[in-house]
Design a protein around this motif. Structure first.
Motif, PDB file in Angstrom:
ATOM      1  N   VAL A 127      41.056  44.960  33.912  1.00 46.81           N
ATOM      2  CA  VAL A 127      40.429  44.180  34.929  1.00 46.81           C
ATOM      3  C   VAL A 127      39.384  43.137  34.388  1.00 46.81           C
ATOM      4  CG1 VAL A 127      39.595  44.318  37.240  1.00 46.81           C
ATOM      5  CG2 VAL A 127      41.191  46.012  36.598  1.00 46.81           C
ATOM      6  N   VAL A 128      39.598  42.079  34.671  1.00 42.86           N
ATOM      7  CA  VAL A 128      38.137  41.150  34.436  1.00 42.86           C
ATOM      8  C   VAL A 128      37.677  40.605  35.861  1.00 42.86           C
ATOM      9  CG1 VAL A 128      37.787  38.981  33.118  1.00 42.86           C
ATOM     10  CG2 VAL A 128      39.321  40.401  32.326  1.00 42.86           C
ATOM     11  N   THR A 129      36.434  40.635  35.797  1.00 43.59           N
ATOM     12  CA  THR A 129      35.608  40.265  36.958  1.00 43.59           C
ATOM     13  C   THR A 129      34.636  39.212  36.831  1.00 43.59           C
ATOM     14  OG1 THR A 129      35.950  42.693  37.976  1.00 43.59           O
ATOM     15  CG2 THR A 129      34.424  41.324  39.055  1.00 43.59           C
ATOM     16  N   ILE A 136      37.115  34.904  31.624  1.00 43.70           N
ATOM     17  CA  ILE A 136      37.532  33.850  32.597  1.00 43.70           C
ATOM     18  C   ILE A 136      36.239  33.175  32.990  1.00 43.70           C
ATOM     19  CG2 ILE A 136      39.362  35.424  33.741  1.00 43.70           C
ATOM     20  CD1 ILE A 136      37.174  36.401  35.721  1.00 43.70           C
ATOM     21  N   VAL A 137      36.417  32.179  33.834  1.00 44.02           N
ATOM     22  CA  VAL A 137      35.329  31.223  34.394  1.00 44.02           C
ATOM     23  C   VAL A 137      34.261  32.483  35.015  1.00 44.02           C
ATOM     24  CG1 VAL A 137      34.515  29.514  35.833  1.00 44.02           C
ATOM     25  CG2 VAL A 137      36.584  29.428  34.675  1.00 44.02           C
ATOM     26  N   ALA A 150      38.305  39.073  41.180  1.00 36.23           N
ATOM     27  CA  ALA A 150      39.199  39.514  39.785  1.00 36.23           C
ATOM     28  C   ALA A 150      40.647  39.077  40.009  1.00 36.23           C
ATOM     29  CB  ALA A 150      39.307  40.984  39.633  1.00 36.23           C
ATOM     30  N   PRO A 151      40.883  38.248  39.084  1.00 37.78           N
ATOM     31  CA  PRO A 151      42.276  37.935  38.923  1.00 37.78           C
ATOM     32  C   PRO A 151      43.348  39.003  39.069  1.00 37.78           C
ATOM     33  CG  PRO A 151      41.195  36.895  37.402  1.00 37.78           C
ATOM     34  CD  PRO A 151      40.299  37.699  37.777  1.00 37.78           C
ATOM     35  N   LEU A 152      44.614  38.893  39.351  1.00 38.11           N
ATOM     36  CA  LEU A 152      45.533  39.910  38.872  1.00 38.11           C
ATOM     37  C   LEU A 152      45.223  40.580  37.718  1.00 38.11           C
ATOM     38  CD1 LEU A 152      48.667  38.699  40.674  1.00 38.11           C
ATOM     39  CD2 LEU A 152      47.125  40.146  41.823  1.00 38.11           C
ATOM     40  N   PHE A 173      32.437  41.104  33.760  1.00 39.65           N
ATOM     41  CA  PHE A 173      32.597  42.317  32.972  1.00 39.65           C
ATOM     42  C   PHE A 173      34.159  42.404  32.999  1.00 39.65           C
ATOM     43  CE2 PHE A 173      32.187  43.991  37.299  1.00 39.65           C
ATOM     44  CZ  PHE A 173      33.292  44.931  37.260  1.00 39.65           C
ATOM     45  N   PHE A 174      34.405  43.212  32.320  1.00 41.97           N
ATOM     46  CA  PHE A 174      35.733  43.957  32.168  1.00 41.97           C
ATOM     47  C   PHE A 174      35.988  45.382  31.756  1.00 41.97           C
ATOM     48  CE2 PHE A 174      34.979  43.601  27.498  1.00 41.97           C
ATOM     49  CZ  PHE A 174      35.592  44.796  27.121  1.00 41.97           C
ATOM     50  N   LYS A 175      36.869  46.019  32.442  1.00 35.67           N
ATOM     51  CA  LYS A 175      37.133  47.322  32.468  1.00 35.67           C
ATOM     52  C   LYS A 175      38.685  47.458  31.923  1.00 35.67           C
ATOM     53  CE  LYS A 175      37.630  48.203  37.172  1.00 35.67           C
ATOM     54  NZ  LYS A 175      37.319  48.928  38.506  1.00 35.67           N
ATOM     55  N   TYR A 176      39.013  48.771  31.489  1.00 39.12           N
ATOM     56  CA  TYR A 176      40.293  49.083  31.302  1.00 39.12           C
ATOM     57  C   TYR A 176      40.543  50.432  31.713  1.00 39.12           C
ATOM     58  CZ  TYR A 176      39.034  50.162  26.502  1.00 39.12           C
ATOM     59  OH  TYR A 176      38.375  50.419  25.361  1.00 39.12           O
ATOM     60  N   GLU A 177      41.715  50.751  32.413  1.00 39.42           N
ATOM     61  CA  GLU A 177      41.820  52.101  33.112  1.00 39.42           C
ATOM     62  C   GLU A 177      43.125  52.614  32.821  1.00 39.42           C
ATOM     63  OE1 GLU A 177      39.197  50.882  37.187  1.00 39.42           O
ATOM     64  OE2 GLU A 177      41.282  49.868  36.747  1.00 39.42           O
ATOM     65  N   PHE A 178      43.563  53.657  33.213  1.00 42.41           N
ATOM     66  CA  PHE A 178      44.944  54.284  33.264  1.00 42.41           C
ATOM     67  C   PHE A 178      45.191  55.130  34.496  1.00 42.41           C
ATOM     68  CE2 PHE A 178      42.596  57.773  31.445  1.00 42.41           C
ATOM     69  CZ  PHE A 178      43.254  59.013  31.881  1.00 42.41           C
TER      70      PHE A 178
END
Length: 78
Positions: free
Chosen positions: A58-60, A6-7, A66-68, A11-16
């Motif tokens: 999630v991208v921040t 994203i602009v 962070a967008p949805l 960072f990004f993360k993935y979760e469950f």
């Protein structure tokens, strides 16, 4: 596989979490480099019981926005 870019990317993360629950999201992995149509990482599903899970990316940005998040349902087999 996916895209985390994203602009003003930070960072990004993935979760469950268990599907259809209000459980706390559990982190799988994260990254500080933008990714475009490549591997975001791996999730060792042998560490979780079989069943249905919600999985999200999630991208921040650098301001903490962070967008949805992108959420998909996954089914873990034994």
């Amino acid at each position: 596989m996916g895209t985390a870019n994203i602009v003003n990317f930070a960072f990004f993360k993935y979760e469950f979490r268990l599907a259809n629950s209000n459980d706390t999201w559990q982190a799988v992995s994260a990254g500080t480099t933008p990714v475009v149509d490549e591997s975001l990482g791996r999730w060792d599903t042998s560490l979780v019981p079989r069943g249905d899970y919600d999985f999200r990316l999630v991208v921040t940005d650098t301001s903490g926005n962070a967008p949805l998040p992108c959420v998909i349902r996954v089914h873990i087999l034994p």
